[in-house]
Design an enzyme around this catalytic site. Sequence first.
Site, PDB file in Angstrom:
ATOM      1  N   ASN A 148     -25.030  10.966 -26.307  1.00  0.00           N
ATOM      2  CA  ASN A 148     -25.653  10.589 -27.681  1.00  0.00           C
ATOM      3  C   ASN A 148     -27.059  10.209 -27.337  1.00  0.00           C
ATOM      4  O   ASN A 148     -27.127   8.948 -26.912  1.00  0.00           O
ATOM      5  CB  ASN A 148     -24.824   9.679 -28.665  1.00  0.00           C
ATOM      6  CG  ASN A 148     -25.598   9.326 -29.815  1.00  0.00           C
ATOM      7  OD1 ASN A 148     -26.404   9.846 -30.120  1.00  0.00           O
ATOM      8  ND2 ASN A 148     -25.060   8.205 -30.398  1.00  0.00           N
ATOM      9  N   TRP A 149     -28.184  10.771 -27.586  1.00  0.00           N
ATOM     10  CA  TRP A 149     -29.516  10.263 -27.109  1.00  0.00           C
ATOM     11  C   TRP A 149     -29.963   9.250 -28.107  1.00  0.00           C
ATOM     12  O   TRP A 149     -31.156   8.772 -27.723  1.00  0.00           O
ATOM     13  CB  TRP A 149     -30.578  11.591 -27.042  1.00  0.00           C
ATOM     14  CG  TRP A 149     -30.167  12.384 -26.145  1.00  0.00           C
ATOM     15  CD1 TRP A 149     -28.853  12.390 -25.226  1.00  0.00           C
ATOM     16  CD2 TRP A 149     -30.746  13.808 -25.471  1.00  0.00           C
ATOM     17  NE1 TRP A 149     -28.758  13.628 -24.402  1.00  0.00           N
ATOM     18  CE2 TRP A 149     -29.911  14.318 -24.377  1.00  0.00           C
ATOM     19  CE3 TRP A 149     -31.806  14.325 -25.947  1.00  0.00           C
ATOM     20  CZ2 TRP A 149     -30.375  15.334 -23.857  1.00  0.00           C
ATOM     21  CZ3 TRP A 149     -32.294  15.433 -25.503  1.00  0.00           C
ATOM     22  CH2 TRP A 149     -31.384  16.103 -24.272  1.00  0.00           C
ATOM     23  N   LYS A 150     -29.295   9.276 -29.186  1.00  0.00           N
ATOM     24  CA  LYS A 150     -29.828   8.320 -30.248  1.00  0.00           C
ATOM     25  C   LYS A 150     -31.430   8.487 -30.568  1.00  0.00           C
ATOM     26  O   LYS A 150     -31.774   9.683 -30.673  1.00  0.00           O
ATOM     27  CB  LYS A 150     -29.683   6.915 -29.745  1.00  0.00           C
ATOM     28  CG  LYS A 150     -28.269   6.847 -29.670  1.00  0.00           C
ATOM     29  CD  LYS A 150     -27.709   5.098 -29.491  1.00  0.00           C
ATOM     30  CE  LYS A 150     -26.149   5.125 -29.157  1.00  0.00           C
ATOM     31  NZ  LYS A 150     -25.796   3.830 -28.901  1.00  0.00           N
ATOM     32  N   HIS A 193     -20.719   6.916 -36.472  1.00  0.00           N
ATOM     33  CA  HIS A 193     -21.219   6.205 -35.455  1.00  0.00           C
ATOM     34  C   HIS A 193     -21.372   4.661 -35.999  1.00  0.00           C
ATOM     35  O   HIS A 193     -21.828   4.310 -37.225  1.00  0.00           O
ATOM     36  CB  HIS A 193     -22.510   6.640 -34.957  1.00  0.00           C
ATOM     37  CG  HIS A 193     -22.719   6.027 -33.525  1.00  0.00           C
ATOM     38  ND1 HIS A 193     -23.062   4.694 -33.620  1.00  0.00           N
ATOM     39  CD2 HIS A 193     -22.286   6.273 -32.259  1.00  0.00           C
ATOM     40  CE1 HIS A 193     -23.335   4.398 -32.074  1.00  0.00           C
ATOM     41  NE2 HIS A 193     -23.069   5.464 -31.456  1.00  0.00           N
ATOM     42  N   GLU A 209     -23.317   2.600 -35.588  1.00  0.00           N
ATOM     43  CA  GLU A 209     -24.706   2.135 -35.934  1.00  0.00           C
ATOM     44  C   GLU A 209     -24.914   2.612 -37.399  1.00  0.00           C
ATOM     45  O   GLU A 209     -25.635   1.994 -38.080  1.00  0.00           O
ATOM     46  CB  GLU A 209     -25.817   2.662 -34.837  1.00  0.00           C
ATOM     47  CG  GLU A 209     -25.640   2.018 -33.701  1.00  0.00           C
ATOM     48  CD  GLU A 209     -26.355   2.745 -32.613  1.00  0.00           C
ATOM     49  OE1 GLU A 209     -26.022   2.154 -31.325  1.00  0.00           O
ATOM     50  OE2 GLU A 209     -26.643   3.912 -32.574  1.00  0.00           O
ATOM     51  N   GLU A 218     -15.204   3.556 -30.233  1.00  0.00           N
ATOM     52  CA  GLU A 218     -16.268   2.815 -29.596  1.00  0.00           C
ATOM     53  C   GLU A 218     -16.202   1.390 -29.988  1.00  0.00           C
ATOM     54  O   GLU A 218     -16.659   1.161 -31.251  1.00  0.00           O
ATOM     55  CB  GLU A 218     -17.712   3.677 -30.257  1.00  0.00           C
ATOM     56  CG  GLU A 218     -17.789   4.824 -29.668  1.00  0.00           C
ATOM     57  CD  GLU A 218     -19.437   5.292 -29.856  1.00  0.00           C
ATOM     58  OE1 GLU A 218     -19.817   5.791 -28.721  1.00  0.00           O
ATOM     59  OE2 GLU A 218     -19.702   4.800 -30.790  1.00  0.00           O
ATOM     60  N   GLY A 242     -24.001  -0.520 -25.913  1.00  0.00           N
ATOM     61  CA  GLY A 242     -25.417  -1.150 -25.548  1.00  0.00           C
ATOM     62  C   GLY A 242     -25.759  -2.354 -25.022  1.00  0.00           C
ATOM     63  O   GLY A 242     -26.655  -2.873 -24.939  1.00  0.00           O
ATOM     64  N   SER A 273     -21.306   1.618 -23.442  1.00  0.00           N
ATOM     65  CA  SER A 273     -21.652   1.407 -22.136  1.00  0.00           C
ATOM     66  C   SER A 273     -20.951   2.239 -21.063  1.00  0.00           C
ATOM     67  O   SER A 273     -20.619   1.433 -19.946  1.00  0.00           O
ATOM     68  CB  SER A 273     -21.510  -0.165 -21.961  1.00  0.00           C
ATOM     69  OG  SER A 273     -22.525  -0.797 -22.884  1.00  0.00           O
ATOM     70  N   GLY A 310     -23.963   6.913 -24.235  1.00  0.00           N
ATOM     71  CA  GLY A 310     -25.226   6.584 -24.795  1.00  0.00           C
ATOM     72  C   GLY A 310     -26.229   6.423 -23.757  1.00  0.00           C
ATOM     73  O   GLY A 310     -26.886   7.620 -23.526  1.00  0.00           O
ATOM     74  N   GLY A 311     -26.562   5.386 -23.322  1.00  0.00           N
ATOM     75  CA  GLY A 311     -27.705   4.958 -22.440  1.00  0.00           C
ATOM     76  C   GLY A 311     -27.757   5.863 -21.259  1.00  0.00           C
ATOM     77  O   GLY A 311     -28.693   6.468 -20.758  1.00  0.00           O
TER      78      GLY A 311
END
Length: 254
Positions: A11-13, A97, A99, A169, A175, A215, A236-237
């Site tokens: 997930n590049w967000k 998600h 967020e 999640e 993050g 993470s 994610g990151g």
Amino acid sequence: MPTRKKFVAGNWKMNTTLAEAKALGAAVAKGVGTDTNVTVAVCPPFPWLVPVGEAIKGSAVALGAQDVHYEKKGAFTGEVSPAMLIEAGCKYAIVGHSERRHILGESETAINHKVHTALEEGLSVILCMGETLAERERNLQERVFQRQVFAACAGLTDEQFQRLVIAYEPVWAIGTGKVATPDQAQEAHAFVRTKLRQLYGDKIADTTPILYGGSVTPETTAGLMSKPDVDGALVGGASLKADSFVAIVKAAGG
């Protein structure tokens, strides 16, 4: 019990320029290749779907979107329909998600509607769920899982469940650099699978992949994947660096 194929999605967000997205997609495609024992997907921002789709063409990497609207078409300024995503080359869409739940205020009803519309239109869905730090500190995580599974999956057919992937999640791990321990992840995944079994039966419980997100790094992947109910990762990151993401895919594949 059926063997569930491991699944790793990136997930590049809201990250990457066009040039960065194309280069990242190409590097992931090269690293994963055309044959892998892991299902792999990348989910770039909406404007980069088509160029990233071109960059990964011919590889084993599928294209996914980070969200989808709950109506098929119409006067919904700024939204993107399932049919548009499919035409752009998407196989998957992330729904629910944290967020979007906690920053953008998406309701359980909207998430259920999105799941239904996406599946009806032919997309596969990566459905996210998880507890906040406050909920975990009050030992409410199982109540949260039960509510989120029941609300998001209400009304799905057995056939639709075959195109549903669940991603656990923990919101406190997204993050932050904090990662649920393998035992914490297994406990959460096993509970979600138990709820699926109670609500929808053995077949759905045994065949629905449940991914861990929060993470995830190459170093933590093997420990997480060693647990019987952890079927992959929503990254994610670490998905923004091709070498890290490919290393996670390889670790998931054993």
